[in-house]
Scaffold this motif. Structure first.
Motif, PDB file in Angstrom:
ATOM      1  N   THR A  93      24.031 -62.624   0.985  1.00 23.46           N
ATOM      2  CA  THR A  93      24.246 -61.458   0.119  1.00 23.46           C
ATOM      3  C   THR A  93      23.758 -60.160   0.739  1.00 23.46           C
ATOM      4  O   THR A  93      24.373 -59.107   0.552  1.00 23.46           O
ATOM      5  CB  THR A  93      23.550 -61.660  -1.239  1.00 23.46           C
ATOM      6  OG1 THR A  93      22.175 -61.998  -1.021  1.00 23.46           O
ATOM      7  CG2 THR A  93      24.218 -62.749  -2.046  1.00 23.46           C
ATOM      8  N   LEU A  94      22.645 -60.207   1.467  1.00 20.22           N
ATOM      9  CA  LEU A  94      22.087 -58.975   2.023  1.00 20.22           C
ATOM     10  C   LEU A  94      23.031 -58.361   3.050  1.00 20.22           C
ATOM     11  O   LEU A  94      23.297 -57.153   3.026  1.00 20.22           O
ATOM     12  CB  LEU A  94      20.720 -59.262   2.662  1.00 20.22           C
ATOM     13  CG  LEU A  94      19.909 -58.044   3.101  1.00 20.22           C
ATOM     14  CD1 LEU A  94      19.749 -57.054   1.954  1.00 20.22           C
ATOM     15  CD2 LEU A  94      18.547 -58.469   3.632  1.00 20.22           C
ATOM     16  N   VAL A  95      23.559 -59.185   3.938  1.00 19.32           N
ATOM     17  CA  VAL A  95      24.499 -58.694   4.949  1.00 19.32           C
ATOM     18  C   VAL A  95      25.768 -58.159   4.286  1.00 19.32           C
ATOM     19  O   VAL A  95      26.279 -57.088   4.654  1.00 19.32           O
ATOM     20  CB  VAL A  95      24.850 -59.810   5.949  1.00 19.32           C
ATOM     21  CG1 VAL A  95      25.959 -59.356   6.891  1.00 19.32           C
ATOM     22  CG2 VAL A  95      23.621 -60.215   6.745  1.00 19.32           C
ATOM     23  N   ILE A  96      26.278 -58.893   3.309  1.00 20.32           N
ATOM     24  CA  ILE A  96      27.487 -58.458   2.610  1.00 20.32           C
ATOM     25  C   ILE A  96      27.239 -57.144   1.881  1.00 20.32           C
ATOM     26  O   ILE A  96      28.076 -56.233   1.905  1.00 20.32           O
ATOM     27  CB  ILE A  96      27.957 -59.543   1.622  1.00 20.32           C
ATOM     28  CG1 ILE A  96      28.377 -60.801   2.382  1.00 20.32           C
ATOM     29  CG2 ILE A  96      29.116 -59.033   0.758  1.00 20.32           C
ATOM     30  CD1 ILE A  96      28.664 -61.992   1.491  1.00 20.32           C
ATOM     31  N   LEU A 113       6.371 -62.818   3.596  1.00 23.18           N
ATOM     32  CA  LEU A 113       6.253 -61.560   4.334  1.00 23.18           C
ATOM     33  C   LEU A 113       7.466 -61.316   5.221  1.00 23.18           C
ATOM     34  O   LEU A 113       7.893 -60.170   5.398  1.00 23.18           O
ATOM     35  CB  LEU A 113       4.975 -61.560   5.170  1.00 23.18           C
ATOM     36  CG  LEU A 113       3.676 -61.494   4.367  1.00 23.18           C
ATOM     37  CD1 LEU A 113       2.466 -61.639   5.288  1.00 23.18           C
ATOM     38  CD2 LEU A 113       3.591 -60.184   3.574  1.00 23.18           C
ATOM     39  N   ARG A 114       8.047 -62.379   5.784  1.00 22.81           N
ATOM     40  CA  ARG A 114       9.249 -62.218   6.592  1.00 22.81           C
ATOM     41  C   ARG A 114      10.400 -61.695   5.742  1.00 22.81           C
ATOM     42  O   ARG A 114      11.127 -60.771   6.144  1.00 22.81           O
ATOM     43  CB  ARG A 114       9.617 -63.546   7.241  1.00 22.81           C
ATOM     44  CG  ARG A 114      10.817 -63.436   8.185  1.00 22.81           C
ATOM     45  CD  ARG A 114      11.040 -64.706   8.988  1.00 22.81           C
ATOM     46  NE  ARG A 114      11.349 -65.839   8.140  1.00 22.81           N
ATOM     47  CZ  ARG A 114      10.577 -66.910   7.984  1.00 22.81           C
ATOM     48  NH1 ARG A 114       9.421 -66.986   8.625  1.00 22.81           N
ATOM     49  NH2 ARG A 114      10.940 -67.911   7.195  1.00 22.81           N
ATOM     50  N   ARG A 115      10.567 -62.278   4.563  1.00 24.73           N
ATOM     51  CA  ARG A 115      11.625 -61.835   3.661  1.00 24.73           C
ATOM     52  C   ARG A 115      11.358 -60.409   3.170  1.00 24.73           C
ATOM     53  O   ARG A 115      12.278 -59.581   3.078  1.00 24.73           O
ATOM     54  CB  ARG A 115      11.722 -62.786   2.465  1.00 24.73           C
ATOM     55  CG  ARG A 115      12.767 -62.399   1.421  1.00 24.73           C
ATOM     56  CD  ARG A 115      14.158 -62.446   1.976  1.00 24.73           C
ATOM     57  NE  ARG A 115      15.164 -62.233   0.940  1.00 24.73           N
ATOM     58  CZ  ARG A 115      16.448 -62.075   1.181  1.00 24.73           C
ATOM     59  NH1 ARG A 115      16.888 -62.118   2.428  1.00 24.73           N
ATOM     60  NH2 ARG A 115      17.307 -61.887   0.197  1.00 24.73           N
ATOM     61  N   LEU A 116      10.096 -60.107   2.853  1.00 22.17           N
ATOM     62  CA  LEU A 116       9.746 -58.772   2.377  1.00 22.17           C
ATOM     63  C   LEU A 116      10.000 -57.727   3.460  1.00 22.17           C
ATOM     64  O   LEU A 116      10.541 -56.646   3.175  1.00 22.17           O
ATOM     65  CB  LEU A 116       8.281 -58.738   1.949  1.00 22.17           C
ATOM     66  CG  LEU A 116       7.780 -57.404   1.377  1.00 22.17           C
ATOM     67  CD1 LEU A 116       8.508 -57.064   0.086  1.00 22.17           C
ATOM     68  CD2 LEU A 116       6.265 -57.479   1.122  1.00 22.17           C
ATOM     69  N   ALA A 117       9.626 -58.045   4.696  1.00 21.07           N
ATOM     70  CA  ALA A 117       9.849 -57.116   5.803  1.00 21.07           C
ATOM     71  C   ALA A 117      11.337 -56.855   5.995  1.00 21.07           C
ATOM     72  O   ALA A 117      11.760 -55.717   6.297  1.00 21.07           O
ATOM     73  CB  ALA A 117       9.232 -57.678   7.080  1.00 21.07           C
ATOM     74  N   GLU A 118      12.148 -57.894   5.822  1.00 22.58           N
ATOM     75  CA  GLU A 118      13.590 -57.739   5.941  1.00 22.58           C
ATOM     76  C   GLU A 118      14.124 -56.793   4.871  1.00 22.58           C
ATOM     77  O   GLU A 118      14.915 -55.882   5.160  1.00 22.58           O
ATOM     78  CB  GLU A 118      14.256 -59.114   5.822  1.00 22.58           C
ATOM     79  CG  GLU A 118      15.741 -59.124   6.096  1.00 22.58           C
ATOM     80  CD  GLU A 118      16.329 -60.519   6.002  1.00 22.58           C
ATOM     81  OE1 GLU A 118      17.307 -60.794   6.719  1.00 22.58           O
ATOM     82  OE2 GLU A 118      15.822 -61.337   5.211  1.00 22.58           O
TER      83      GLU A 118
END
Length: 230
Positions: A207-210, A68-73
């Motif tokens: 990868t997400l930040v990049i 859920l933490r990853r999904l919320a992100e």
């Protein structure tokens, strides 16, 4: 490392696109049919790695808080991209791009972490086949994300859930097969954070930040270069 390769491909693709868009090089490599296929391939690699990552993170037992933490992100950043592009590119805003697709695919894939691999393969085949079997008339932005509509509204980023979700399922099948054979343990012994390619493992963890920052940085630098050359 695989994620690192994928995000480097994204940056290179967008760099070529931006150079062409600014008239600094021939725009055909990125904006032509070949470029479109390359873009689909890059997006598909990320969708495939969703399945691999889900098995690595939740293959032995489901960890709801972590998921859920990853999904919320993902959802939060996806909404941010939608809002920003709506303000800057109102006629081509991102209603369902790669981040939205990653989030939805992650949720839909959860049952297949425990279902039989044969069922997962069958579902993958169905995901690949449905766009050729079912057509929803029109190009509604609120339906085109399914991959089943006749057309697609103009947008700067569009990822079709079908057939891409089939790649997520194949990623799950591959990783579950490797785990059953014990190959995941052997792969874990490979230290990808060392050696000349260690930087790929590093960028693969971010990868997400990049993904979120690379285009503003590229466009800023390239536009500054164009301005200085005048």
């Amino acid at each position: 490392m695989a994620r690192g390769v994928a995000i480097v491909a994204v940056v290179v693709y967008h760099l070529v696109w931006d150079l062409g868009d600014l008239g600094l090089i021939d725009s055909t490599p990125a904006q032509g049919e070949t470029g479109k296929n390359v873009a689909h391939g890059i997006a598909g690699s990320f969708i495939f790695l969703v399945g691999v990552s889900l098995v690595l993170a939740h293959g032995d037992r489901f960890r709801p808080r972590k998921f859920l933490r990853r999904l919320a992100e993902l959802v939060g950043y996806a909404l941010l991209v939608s809002v920003v592009t709506l303000l800057i590119f109102p006629s081509q805003w991102v209603s369902f791009g790669i981040l939205q697709c990653l989030a939805v695919a992650s949720v839909l894939a959860l049952p297949f972490l425990r279902a039989s691999r044969l069922l997962a393969v069958g579902a993958a085949v169905l995901a690949f086949a449905l766009p050729g079997l079912v057509t929803i008339p029109g190009d509604s932005r609120w339906l085109s994300w399914t991959g089943l509509t006749e057309g697609v509204q103009p947008t700067i980023d569009h990822a079709l859930l079908l057939p891409l979700f089939g790649l997520t399922l194949l990623g799950i099948v591959l990783m579950r097969t490797l785990r059953e054979r014990g190959d995941d343990v052997r792969l874990a012994r490979v230290r990808t954070d060392r050696g000349p390619l260690g930087w790929l493992a590093f960028v693969g963890r971010h990868t997400l930040v990049i993904y979120l920052l690379h285009q503003p940085i590229l466009l800023g630098l390239l536009n500054a270069w164009v301005w200085l050359r005048r």
